[in-house]
Enzyme design. Structure first.
Site, PDB file in Angstrom:
ATOM      1  N   GLU A  18     -43.482  16.137   7.904  1.00 30.59           N
ATOM      2  CA  GLU A  18     -43.955  14.909   7.269  1.00 30.59           C
ATOM      3  C   GLU A  18     -43.428  13.638   7.950  1.00 30.59           C
ATOM      4  O   GLU A  18     -44.199  12.696   8.163  1.00 30.59           O
ATOM      5  CB  GLU A  18     -43.585  14.923   5.777  1.00 30.59           C
ATOM      6  CG  GLU A  18     -44.408  15.936   4.982  1.00 30.59           C
ATOM      7  CD  GLU A  18     -43.879  16.189   3.589  1.00 30.59           C
ATOM      8  OE1 GLU A  18     -42.873  15.548   3.214  1.00 30.59           O
ATOM      9  OE2 GLU A  18     -44.455  17.026   2.870  1.00 30.59           O
ATOM     10  N   ASP A  44     -52.108  16.797   3.282  1.00 29.26           N
ATOM     11  CA  ASP A  44     -50.774  16.436   2.814  1.00 29.26           C
ATOM     12  C   ASP A  44     -50.611  17.038   1.425  1.00 29.26           C
ATOM     13  O   ASP A  44     -51.129  16.511   0.447  1.00 29.26           O
ATOM     14  CB  ASP A  44     -50.614  14.913   2.782  1.00 29.26           C
ATOM     15  CG  ASP A  44     -49.300  14.482   2.136  1.00 29.26           C
ATOM     16  OD1 ASP A  44     -48.380  15.313   2.052  1.00 29.26           O
ATOM     17  OD2 ASP A  44     -49.195  13.311   1.713  1.00 29.26           O
ATOM     18  N   LYS A  89     -44.378  22.659  -5.357  1.00 30.76           N
ATOM     19  CA  LYS A  89     -43.857  22.606  -3.990  1.00 30.76           C
ATOM     20  C   LYS A  89     -42.343  22.804  -3.963  1.00 30.76           C
ATOM     21  O   LYS A  89     -41.792  23.281  -2.969  1.00 30.76           O
ATOM     22  CB  LYS A  89     -44.236  21.261  -3.366  1.00 30.76           C
ATOM     23  CG  LYS A  89     -43.867  21.098  -1.905  1.00 30.76           C
ATOM     24  CD  LYS A  89     -44.383  19.770  -1.393  1.00 30.76           C
ATOM     25  CE  LYS A  89     -43.950  19.499   0.026  1.00 30.76           C
ATOM     26  NZ  LYS A  89     -44.512  18.213   0.533  1.00 30.76           N
ATOM     27  N   ASP A 126     -38.918   8.171   2.861  1.00 32.18           N
ATOM     28  CA  ASP A 126     -40.036   8.724   2.099  1.00 32.18           C
ATOM     29  C   ASP A 126     -39.614   8.840   0.640  1.00 32.18           C
ATOM     30  O   ASP A 126     -38.848   9.732   0.266  1.00 32.18           O
ATOM     31  CB  ASP A 126     -40.411  10.095   2.671  1.00 32.18           C
ATOM     32  CG  ASP A 126     -41.659  10.688   2.004  1.00 32.18           C
ATOM     33  OD1 ASP A 126     -42.081  10.178   0.957  1.00 32.18           O
ATOM     34  OD2 ASP A 126     -42.201  11.674   2.538  1.00 32.18           O
TER      35      ASP A 126
END
Length: 436
Positions: A203, A37, A100, A225
């Site tokens: 995800e 992850d 990211k 999330d």
């Protein structure tokens, strides 16, 4: 003929018996594939253990099961994870985080200037691709995928240390809205870390697997999330073990860092009221931020907490910094009041995914929580009040994605006991709605 059938039956029975005895009495094989992850704020690595069917999220030498997504360059070395965060205040221009957000993207000059303006490090354009400028003994640039590769290499080494064997294969998760280019550059980061990526999994799908939803009879799953820096809300439809992302929305500038910043600003003002000045030394700011973060985490479990930090304050112009101990009691109610407007921003993406997914609130079968910020009691209450039912909290939200990715890694590695794989149906026409 009957004798041949009987012999074949005996051989099959013997094979099953041998397999059973092997599972019972022989040491299980080492996992062949790891699950990764690569988060915006934190990263984790997990493995599915054959035989026991247990997912282990691997800890570092200090027992921490996630590492900050930060890389810091000094004159002599490159630091990763917690080591990078420890020097960030003293080395802000060479400590890269949130890489990211840049990986695989092509930016216009205006977009890149807007995206990079909030960071202390310098970001430049190389034909529309972001690169980070590092100045140590020399000045050079590094790419977002190189930063990702350092984090992935760190996690690969953590897995190898724990498993006692070399690791070369992995499954990795990406946000559902990542396009093919962003996925390609994520794979490139893994390749730079010496890893072959067997599958890329979204995800939200990984989180749904962690909650076991790939094995139960549900149709509509809503994944909230909320991590350190971003909010992603996904509406999944599931039929026959296949997940289809129906709608996505979120806020890529909302997360735990923002909640901590509100509490940090409150603490700084309390220092000014008590001592007449605010902290300015980098070491003091770093210590105070750590104390604020610890208090925020404590407020998740307790009604009150104390921010406690030694400081060196310049209370008089003509003297050396004065050493003081700052202490302030804060309540959960105060923390919620400081952040209530930010918490309310969570509702807009929830409404959007339901509208775009043509679904009513009461038609959502499961609401699952991902990301450490979903531990905050006020946020859980807000989501429960919105839907009129409690979200599923059976899985550690910090580790939900890595747990699901590790399950998928076990499937790809052919581990026993066999799991039901979650298959994703690509939705190339889907776009994420962002609220800022």
């Amino acid at each position: 003929m009957a004798g041949e059938i009987s012999m074949i039956g005996s051989m099959i029975l013997a094979l099953f018996l041998a397999g059973y005895l092997g599972q019972q009495y022989l040491p299980p094989p080492k996992p062949k594939v790891i699950g990764l992850d690569l988060g915006t704020t934190f990263c984790s690595v997990g493995v599915f253990h054959p035989g026991s069917g247990v997912v282990e999220v691997i800890a570092d030498e200090e027992g921490r099961r996630s590492i900050p997504s930060a890389v810091s360059f000094t004159n002599t070395t490159v630091l990763t994870g917690h080591d990078a965060v420890d020097v960030a205040d003293n080395n802000p221009h060479n400590t890269i985080y949130d890489a990211k957000r840049f990986i695989g993207k092509v930016f216009t000059p205006h977009m890149l200037e807007q995206e990079s303006s909030r960071y202390p490090f310098k970001v430049m354009s190389n034909n529309g691709r972001a690169e980070f400028v590092i100045t140590t003994n020399v000045t050079f640039t590094v790419t977002p995928e190189f930063i990702g590769s350092r984090l992935l290499l760190k996690m690969r080494k953590m897995a190898e240390r724990q498993l006692g064997t070399l690791v070369h294969k992995a499954v990795i998760s990406v946000p559902a809205e990542f396009d093919e280019r962003q996925r390609e550059y994520t794979i490139k980061a893994a390749n730079l870390a010496g890893l072959e990526i067997l599958r890329v999994i979204n995800e939200p799908t990984a989180a749904a697997m962690a909650y076991g939803l790939h094995k139960v009879d549900v149709f509509s799953v809503l994944v909230v999330d909320l991590g350190g820096g971003t909010l992603d809300v996904s509406l999944l439809n599931k039929q026959g073990g296949m997940f289809f992302t129906r709608a996505m929305a979120g806020n890529n500038k909302l997360g735990g860092q923002d909640f901590s910043q509100r509490l940090f600003q409150y603490a700084t003002e309390r220092v000014r009221q008590e001592f007449g000045v605010v902290p300015t030394l980098k070491e003091d700011l770093h210590r105070l931020r750590q104390a604020v973060e610890a208090a925020k985490i404590n407020l998740t479990l307790q009604a009150s907490a104390t921010i406690r930090s030694p400081l060196h304050l310049l209370t008089r112009d003509d003297s050396a910094p004065e050493r003081v101990l700052f202490e302030a009691a804060v309540t959960r109610q105060l923390f919620e009041e400081l952040n209530e407007d930010l918490f309310q921003k969570i509702l807009a993406p929830l409404e959007t995914v339901l509208t775009e997914g043509h679904l009513d609130k009461d038609e959502v079968d499961e609401i699952v929580l991902v990301g450490g910020s979903t531990r905050i009691p006020r946020i859980r209450r807000l989501i429960a009040e919105f839907f009129g039912k409690e979200p599923n909290t059976s899985v550690d939200p910090d580790l939900a994605v890595v747990t699901g990715v590790a399950l998928q890694a076990g499937i790809m590695g052919g581990s026993w006991p066999l799991q039901v794989s979650a298959i994703e149906i690509p939705n190339k026409h889907l776009h994420k709605t962002n609220f800022n």
